[in-house]
Write an enzyme that holds these catalytic residues in place. Structure first.
Site, PDB file in Angstrom:
ATOM      1  N   GLU A 109       0.828  -1.201   0.000  1.00 43.27           N
ATOM      2  CA  GLU A 109       0.000   0.000   0.000  1.00 43.27           C
ATOM      3  C   GLU A 109       0.864   1.253   0.000  1.00 43.27           C
ATOM      4  OE1 GLU A 109      -2.893  -0.536   3.165  1.00 43.27           O
ATOM      5  OE2 GLU A 109      -4.119  -1.714   1.794  1.00 43.27           O
ATOM      6  N   CYS A 399      -1.188   6.219   9.804  1.00 45.36           N
ATOM      7  CA  CYS A 399       0.000   5.515  10.304  1.00 45.36           C
ATOM      8  C   CYS A 399      -0.376   4.187  10.947  1.00 45.36           C
ATOM      9  CB  CYS A 399       0.683   6.315  11.407  1.00 45.36           C
ATOM     10  SG  CYS A 399       1.555   7.735  10.848  1.00 45.36           S
TER      11      CYS A 399
HETATM   12  N1  SAH Z   1       8.693   0.603  10.201  1.00 47.37           N
HETATM   13  C1  SAH Z   1       8.978   1.984  10.326  1.00 47.37           C
HETATM   14  C2  SAH Z   1       8.183   2.854   9.386  1.00 47.37           C
HETATM   15  C3  SAH Z   1       6.731   2.492   9.192  1.00 47.37           C
HETATM   16  S1  SAH Z   1       5.676   2.749  10.583  1.00 47.37           S
HETATM   17  C4  SAH Z   1       8.805   2.444  11.750  1.00 47.37           C
HETATM   18  O1  SAH Z   1       8.226   1.705  12.551  1.00 47.37           O
HETATM   19  O2  SAH Z   1       9.269   3.528  12.076  1.00 47.37           O
HETATM   20  C5  SAH Z   1       5.539   4.538  10.576  1.00 47.37           C
HETATM   21  C6  SAH Z   1       5.115   5.124  11.914  1.00 47.37           C
HETATM   22  O3  SAH Z   1       3.796   4.712  12.247  1.00 47.37           O
HETATM   23  C7  SAH Z   1       6.003   4.688  13.072  1.00 47.37           C
HETATM   24  O4  SAH Z   1       6.421   5.818  13.812  1.00 47.37           O
HETATM   25  C8  SAH Z   1       5.091   3.828  13.899  1.00 47.37           C
HETATM   26  O5  SAH Z   1       5.438   3.888  15.276  1.00 47.37           O
HETATM   27  C9  SAH Z   1       3.747   4.440  13.639  1.00 47.37           C
HETATM   28  N2  SAH Z   1       2.611   3.563  13.873  1.00 47.37           N
HETATM   29  C10 SAH Z   1       2.530   2.234  13.705  1.00 47.37           C
HETATM   30  N3  SAH Z   1       1.300   1.798  14.022  1.00 47.37           N
HETATM   31  C11 SAH Z   1       0.577   2.871  14.408  1.00 47.37           C
HETATM   32  C12 SAH Z   1      -0.786   3.061  14.829  1.00 47.37           C
HETATM   33  N4  SAH Z   1      -1.630   2.058  14.880  1.00 47.37           N
HETATM   34  N5  SAH Z   1      -1.177   4.317  15.101  1.00 47.37           N
HETATM   35  C13 SAH Z   1      -0.330   5.371  14.974  1.00 47.37           C
HETATM   36  N6  SAH Z   1       0.950   5.247  14.573  1.00 47.37           N
HETATM   37  C14 SAH Z   1       1.400   4.004  14.298  1.00 47.37           C
END
Ligand code: SAH
Ligand code: SF4
Length: 428
Positions: A109, A399
């Protein structure tokens, strides 16, 4: 979901793409390919121009090549190999989420956010500097936001030129191996790494859909989609080279987010060409972080911060720390105090992200007053802190909500582009 820690010592999962995609080859590789076909060097330049500037999606688009050469390429199994948008869902806020099909039928995605996602503010990027300059000229942000007055329900492929800027969020892996307890992508496990061409190709496909003119329209990129970019390091770096040098998006408008792969952060710090860094801190001490991000048992917060400190920061560059606020888990005043202690002395800013819910994940959202207090405590102590606007939550594009929503094997060979109706009530 089990709270197990994955070990990342084994060789990374390699992409098993059968086709021979041209998209993804660097200029020197195109040159060798053309030489192997008995062609002169300028043919490689023509192919690069067509692939990365014109962003053609079929071999027929290589119109500067003689048809015999196009046929030779086709006969030898070469394709353009740009990921294909097979489904699109549009949010009431203008965000679009795409399902992209890759050459082997796997899907990832990608998200398009008109006007950016707010995550760039204050990170020292050109985007934020320009924005600050514009804000000075045009008055305050809310005035600007009021200006376009467009009907977001009709934001479509041809309407980019009304936008000031847009942010594209791209995936780096099919699924993810990191197993963060609050993240929907984690539930997929890891299927495979994307190639550099597949990572950069998501951007090209979205630019084409919106008729973006590089150099005219302002595009920011965030490597924050599905997957952990630093567990697919070499292909991530290849995609950066393609995006900057070939497609033409400056690295100062790109941010890569990592959950904290310590050796890769140190390597990244040495890269001559790199995006800005965001570290998903998400907890203020190791005890809480181990619960929400089991990977902390491999590299703890102290080790991660030491690695981040090796990054030579540009003149107006900050490191971003992302902090997903989970109700009652990491959102209390003592946590804010601990964050301030951890980050003291660093040129840092904090992006507070209100947790976006997903099915089967047993966290709750923080109370709005707790979010406000958390942010105020950071700001009062001199730490820039921003609350990220959730984008496209109604279509699961925010996110941590990215997850392949369809089984790719169920998609017809040439699936038409369909719009998925937004959910009647946002899942928040
Ligand atoms: N794998 C990398 C990049 C993708 S996730 C990482 O973890 O940094 C991108 C961001 O989304 C990260 O900061 C992660 O902590 C956040 N994230 C993941 N799941 C989430 C959720 N359910 N709600 C809000 N942010 C989330
Ligand atoms: Fe992977 Fe990032 Fe989700 Fe963690 S938050 S599981 S690292 S995509």
């Amino acid at each position: 979901m089990s709270n197990k820690i994955n070990t990342f010592d084994s060789a990374p999962v390699q992409a098993k793409v059968q086709a021979k995609p041209l998209f993804g080859l660097l200029p020197e590789e195109l040159k060798s390919l053309m030489a192997s076909l008995g062609q002169k060097g300028y043919r490689a330049v023509q192919v690069a121009e067509a692939l990365y500037r014109q962003r053609v999606s079929s071999l027929d688009g290589l119109t500067t090549l003689p048809s015999a050469l196009r046929e030779e390429l086709s006969g030898a199994g070469y394709t353009i190999g740009m990921p294909e948008i097979v489904q699109a869902a549009r949010s009431v806020d203008g965000t679009e989420r795409y399902l992209m099909r890759l050459a082997d039928g796997e899907t990832v995605e990608t998200v398009w956010m008109p006007d950016g996602d707010g995550g760039e503010c204050g990170d020292g990027s050109e985007a934020s500097q320009e924005e600050e300059a514009l804000d000075g000229l045009e008055g305050n942000e809310s005035e600007f936001e009021a200006a376009p007055k467009r009907d977001l329900r009709n934001v479509g492929a041809l309407e980019l030129n009304g936008y000031r800027r847009a942010t594209i969020c791209i995936s780096s892996q099919v699924g993810c191996a990191v197993n963060c307890q609050f993240c929907l992508t984690a539930k997929l496990g890891i299927k495979r790494n994307l190639t550099g061409g597949e990572i950069a190709g998501q951007v090209a496909a979205v630019l084409n859909r919106h008729g973006v003119k590089i150099g005219k329209d302002r595009i920011n990129l965030v490597f924050m989609g599905m997957g952990e970019p630093f567990l697919n390091y070499d292909e991530f770096i290849r995609s950066v080279q393609l995006l900057v040098r070939q497609i033409g998006i400056p690295e100062s408008r790109m941010t890569v987010s990592t959950s904290g792969i310590e050796p890769a952060i140190r390597k990244f710090a040495q890269e001559p060409l790199r995006p800005k860094l965001a570290l998903s801190l998400n907890a203020s001490n190791d005890t809480v972080r181990e619960q929400v991000m089991p990977i902390t048992r491999k590299w703890n917060i102290g080790q991660l911060l030491e690695a981040v400190k090796t990054l030579p920061l540009g003149k107006r560059e900050w490191v971003t720390f992302e902090y997903v606020l989970l109700g009652g888990v990491n959102d209390q005043p003592q946590h804010a105090r601990e964050v301030l202690e951890l980050l003291s002395g660093m040129r840092a800013k904090v992006n507070l992200i209100v947790w976006n819910p997903g099915p089967g994940i047993a966290y709750t959202q923080p109370k709005p007053e707790d979010v406000a207090v958390f942010q105020k405590m950071l700001i009062d102590a001199g730490m820039p802190a921003y609350i990220r606007r959730p984008r496209g939550r109604d279509i699961y594009a925010a996110c941590g909500q990215l997850k392949r929503t369809v089984d790719s094997s169920a998609l017809p060979e040439a699936a038409p582009l369909v719009s998925i109706a937004p959910a009647a009530t946002p899942p928040s």
